[in-house]
Design a protein around this motif. Structure first.
Motif, PDB file in Angstrom:
ATOM      1  N   ASN A 185       0.868  -1.181   0.000  1.00  0.00           N
ATOM      2  CA  ASN A 185       0.000   0.000   0.000  1.00  0.00           C
ATOM      3  C   ASN A 185       0.902   1.227   0.000  1.00  0.00           C
ATOM      4  OD1 ASN A 185      -1.677   2.155   0.454  1.00  0.00           O
ATOM      5  ND2 ASN A 185      -2.891   1.149   2.024  1.00  0.00           N
ATOM      6  N   ASP A 186       1.017   1.862  -1.146  1.00  0.00           N
ATOM      7  CA  ASP A 186       1.891   3.012  -1.323  1.00  0.00           C
ATOM      8  C   ASP A 186       1.136   4.330  -1.226  1.00  0.00           C
ATOM      9  OD1 ASP A 186       4.536   3.791  -1.651  1.00  0.00           O
ATOM     10  OD2 ASP A 186       4.345   4.015  -3.821  1.00  0.00           O
ATOM     11  N   ASP A 187      -0.103   4.277  -0.745  1.00  0.00           N
ATOM     12  CA  ASP A 187      -0.883   5.493  -0.534  1.00  0.00           C
ATOM     13  C   ASP A 187      -0.631   6.019   0.873  1.00  0.00           C
ATOM     14  OD1 ASP A 187      -2.435   6.397  -2.759  1.00  0.00           O
ATOM     15  OD2 ASP A 187      -3.617   4.564  -2.618  1.00  0.00           O
ATOM     16  N   ASP A 188      -0.724   7.336   1.019  1.00  0.00           N
ATOM     17  CA  ASP A 188      -0.533   7.941   2.334  1.00  0.00           C
ATOM     18  C   ASP A 188      -1.800   7.936   3.181  1.00  0.00           C
ATOM     19  OD1 ASP A 188       2.122   8.530   1.801  1.00  0.00           O
ATOM     20  OD2 ASP A 188       1.650  10.491   0.937  1.00  0.00           O
ATOM     21  N   ASN A 189      -2.972   7.901   2.522  1.00  0.00           N
ATOM     22  CA  ASN A 189      -4.208   8.072   3.290  1.00  0.00           C
ATOM     23  C   ASN A 189      -5.325   7.103   2.918  1.00  0.00           C
ATOM     24  OD1 ASN A 189      -4.562   9.188   0.816  1.00  0.00           O
ATOM     25  ND2 ASN A 189      -5.214  11.188   1.522  1.00  0.00           N
ATOM     26  N   PHE A 190      -5.050   6.070   2.132  1.00  0.00           N
ATOM     27  CA  PHE A 190      -6.077   5.086   1.798  1.00  0.00           C
ATOM     28  C   PHE A 190      -5.727   3.733   2.405  1.00  0.00           C
ATOM     29  CE2 PHE A 190      -6.776   7.563  -2.294  1.00  0.00           C
ATOM     30  CZ  PHE A 190      -8.020   8.045  -1.930  1.00  0.00           C
ATOM     31  N   VAL A 191      -6.709   3.097   3.014  1.00  0.00           N
ATOM     32  CA  VAL A 191      -6.575   1.696   3.396  1.00  0.00           C
ATOM     33  C   VAL A 191      -6.986   0.885   2.176  1.00  0.00           C
ATOM     34  CG1 VAL A 191      -7.520  -0.132   4.862  1.00  0.00           C
ATOM     35  CG2 VAL A 191      -7.028   2.115   5.828  1.00  0.00           C
ATOM     36  N   HIS A 192      -6.271  -0.181   1.885  1.00  0.00           N
ATOM     37  CA  HIS A 192      -6.598  -1.053   0.768  1.00  0.00           C
ATOM     38  C   HIS A 192      -6.801  -2.475   1.292  1.00  0.00           C
ATOM     39  CE1 HIS A 192      -5.966   1.772  -2.515  1.00  0.00           C
ATOM     40  NE2 HIS A 192      -4.823   2.145  -1.967  1.00  0.00           N
ATOM     41  N   GLN A 193      -7.107  -3.363   0.383  1.00  0.00           N
ATOM     42  CA  GLN A 193      -7.258  -4.782   0.668  1.00  0.00           C
ATOM     43  C   GLN A 193      -6.820  -5.512  -0.595  1.00  0.00           C
ATOM     44  OE1 GLN A 193     -11.280  -6.185   0.792  1.00  0.00           O
ATOM     45  NE2 GLN A 193     -10.789  -7.922   2.096  1.00  0.00           N
ATOM     46  N   ALA A 194      -6.469  -6.766  -0.462  1.00  0.00           N
ATOM     47  CA  ALA A 194      -6.162  -7.596  -1.635  1.00  0.00           C
ATOM     48  C   ALA A 194      -6.820  -8.947  -1.396  1.00  0.00           C
ATOM     49  CB  ALA A 194      -4.664  -7.750  -1.820  1.00  0.00           C
ATOM     50  N   TYR A 195      -7.690  -9.336  -2.329  1.00  0.00           N
ATOM     51  CA  TYR A 195      -8.301 -10.657  -2.183  1.00  0.00           C
ATOM     52  C   TYR A 195      -8.449 -11.339  -3.528  1.00  0.00           C
ATOM     53  CZ  TYR A 195     -12.981  -9.020  -3.632  1.00  0.00           C
ATOM     54  OH  TYR A 195     -14.047  -8.523  -4.330  1.00  0.00           O
ATOM     55  N   VAL A 196      -8.462 -12.672  -3.463  1.00  0.00           N
ATOM     56  CA  VAL A 196      -8.620 -13.517  -4.647  1.00  0.00           C
ATOM     57  C   VAL A 196      -9.694 -14.536  -4.311  1.00  0.00           C
ATOM     58  CG1 VAL A 196      -7.502 -15.192  -6.183  1.00  0.00           C
ATOM     59  CG2 VAL A 196      -6.151 -13.328  -5.183  1.00  0.00           C
ATOM     60  N   GLU A 197     -10.639 -14.704  -5.217  1.00  0.00           N
ATOM     61  CA  GLU A 197     -11.644 -15.757  -5.076  1.00  0.00           C
ATOM     62  C   GLU A 197     -11.721 -16.507  -6.391  1.00  0.00           C
ATOM     63  OE1 GLU A 197     -15.440 -14.249  -3.845  1.00  0.00           O
ATOM     64  OE2 GLU A 197     -14.660 -13.477  -1.961  1.00  0.00           O
ATOM     65  N   SER A 198     -11.391 -17.793  -6.354  1.00  0.00           N
ATOM     66  CA  SER A 198     -11.526 -18.632  -7.546  1.00  0.00           C
ATOM     67  C   SER A 198     -11.888 -20.040  -7.075  1.00  0.00           C
ATOM     68  CB  SER A 198     -10.231 -18.651  -8.359  1.00  0.00           C
ATOM     69  OG  SER A 198      -9.272 -19.476  -7.744  1.00  0.00           O
ATOM     70  N   GLU A 199     -12.165 -20.918  -8.005  1.00  0.00           N
ATOM     71  CA  GLU A 199     -12.511 -22.299  -7.656  1.00  0.00           C
ATOM     72  C   GLU A 199     -11.329 -23.045  -7.052  1.00  0.00           C
ATOM     73  OE1 GLU A 199     -14.230 -24.280 -11.025  1.00  0.00           O
ATOM     74  OE2 GLU A 199     -15.723 -22.720 -11.317  1.00  0.00           O
ATOM     75  N   THR A 200     -10.113 -22.656  -7.407  1.00  0.00           N
ATOM     76  CA  THR A 200      -8.928 -23.399  -6.969  1.00  0.00           C
ATOM     77  C   THR A 200      -8.116 -22.714  -5.894  1.00  0.00           C
ATOM     78  OG1 THR A 200      -7.611 -22.408  -8.739  1.00  0.00           O
ATOM     79  CG2 THR A 200      -8.690 -24.520  -9.217  1.00  0.00           C
ATOM     80  N   PHE A 201      -8.427 -21.451  -5.608  1.00  0.00           N
ATOM     81  CA  PHE A 201      -7.553 -20.686  -4.717  1.00  0.00           C
ATOM     82  C   PHE A 201      -8.314 -19.492  -4.153  1.00  0.00           C
ATOM     83  CE2 PHE A 201      -4.461 -17.055  -4.695  1.00  0.00           C
ATOM     84  CZ  PHE A 201      -3.771 -17.424  -3.554  1.00  0.00           C
ATOM     85  N   ALA A 202      -8.107 -19.224  -2.863  1.00  0.00           N
ATOM     86  CA  ALA A 202      -8.725 -18.050  -2.230  1.00  0.00           C
ATOM     87  C   ALA A 202      -7.715 -17.406  -1.282  1.00  0.00           C
ATOM     88  CB  ALA A 202      -9.984 -18.445  -1.475  1.00  0.00           C
ATOM     89  N   PHE A 203      -7.785 -16.077  -1.199  1.00  0.00           N
ATOM     90  CA  PHE A 203      -6.903 -15.318  -0.317  1.00  0.00           C
ATOM     91  C   PHE A 203      -7.610 -14.027   0.059  1.00  0.00           C
ATOM     92  CE2 PHE A 203      -3.906 -11.900   0.443  1.00  0.00           C
ATOM     93  CZ  PHE A 203      -3.042 -12.473   1.355  1.00  0.00           C
ATOM     94  N   ASP A 204      -7.425 -13.586   1.314  1.00  0.00           N
ATOM     95  CA  ASP A 204      -7.947 -12.298   1.760  1.00  0.00           C
ATOM     96  C   ASP A 204      -6.934 -11.694   2.724  1.00  0.00           C
ATOM     97  OD1 ASP A 204      -9.260 -10.087   2.786  1.00  0.00           O
ATOM     98  OD2 ASP A 204     -11.170 -11.119   3.015  1.00  0.00           O
ATOM     99  N   SER A 205      -6.398 -10.551   2.360  1.00  0.00           N
ATOM    100  CA  SER A 205      -5.379  -9.891   3.180  1.00  0.00           C
ATOM    101  C   SER A 205      -5.962  -9.187   4.393  1.00  0.00           C
ATOM    102  CB  SER A 205      -4.631  -8.849   2.341  1.00  0.00           C
ATOM    103  OG  SER A 205      -5.512  -7.778   2.019  1.00  0.00           O
ATOM    104  N   GLY A 206      -7.261  -8.893   4.370  1.00  0.00           N
ATOM    105  CA  GLY A 206      -7.803  -7.973   5.362  1.00  0.00           C
ATOM    106  C   GLY A 206      -7.324  -6.573   5.013  1.00  0.00           C
TER     107      GLY A 206
END
Length: 117
Positions: free
Chosen positions: A61-82
């Motif tokens: 996250n290279d922003d100074d004032n934004f919170v971000h998230q990164a997530y992946v949803e697929s049939e074979t793989f899932a991820f959620d960074s929070g």
């Protein structure tokens, strides 16, 4: 004249080396198994990356004032960074082959295409 030719050759060699070194720096984050992806201005950068099975991306996250998230949803793989706070990072390892989309839950228009072979 020979001295002039030597200087010209040296200048050309150093120029070529410098150009190669700068190109190496520009692509260093995308070589090997460490791929740096930045979140800035409600975008992923770069917006497209190719990996091999088992490689990972590091989302920063290279922003100074934004919170971000990164997530992946697929049939074979899932991820959620929070939540990824400004300056923080999340690592996503891709264990299977396929084409994936990494999204930001906070900013739904943010998309990163990941191609794993």
């Amino acid at each position: 004249m020979q001295s002039c030719n030597r200087k010209l050759v040296l200048v050309m060699l150093f120029g070529a080396f410098g150009s190669t070194a700068m190109t190496g720096l520009a692509t260093a984050s995308l070589s090997g198994s460490d791929h740096i992806i930045f979140q800035k201005g409600k975008r992923f950068g770069p917006g497209d990356v190719a990996l091999h099975v088992g490689e990972h991306i590091t989302v920063v996250n290279d922003d100074d004032n934004f919170v971000h998230q990164a997530y992946v949803e697929s049939e074979t793989f899932a991820f959620d960074s929070g939540d990824i706070e400004p300056g923080a990072r999340a690592v996503i390892t891709f264990p299977t082959e396929g084409d994936f989309t990494v999204l930001c839950g906070v900013h739904p228009k943010m998309k990163l295409a990941v191609h794993v072979r």
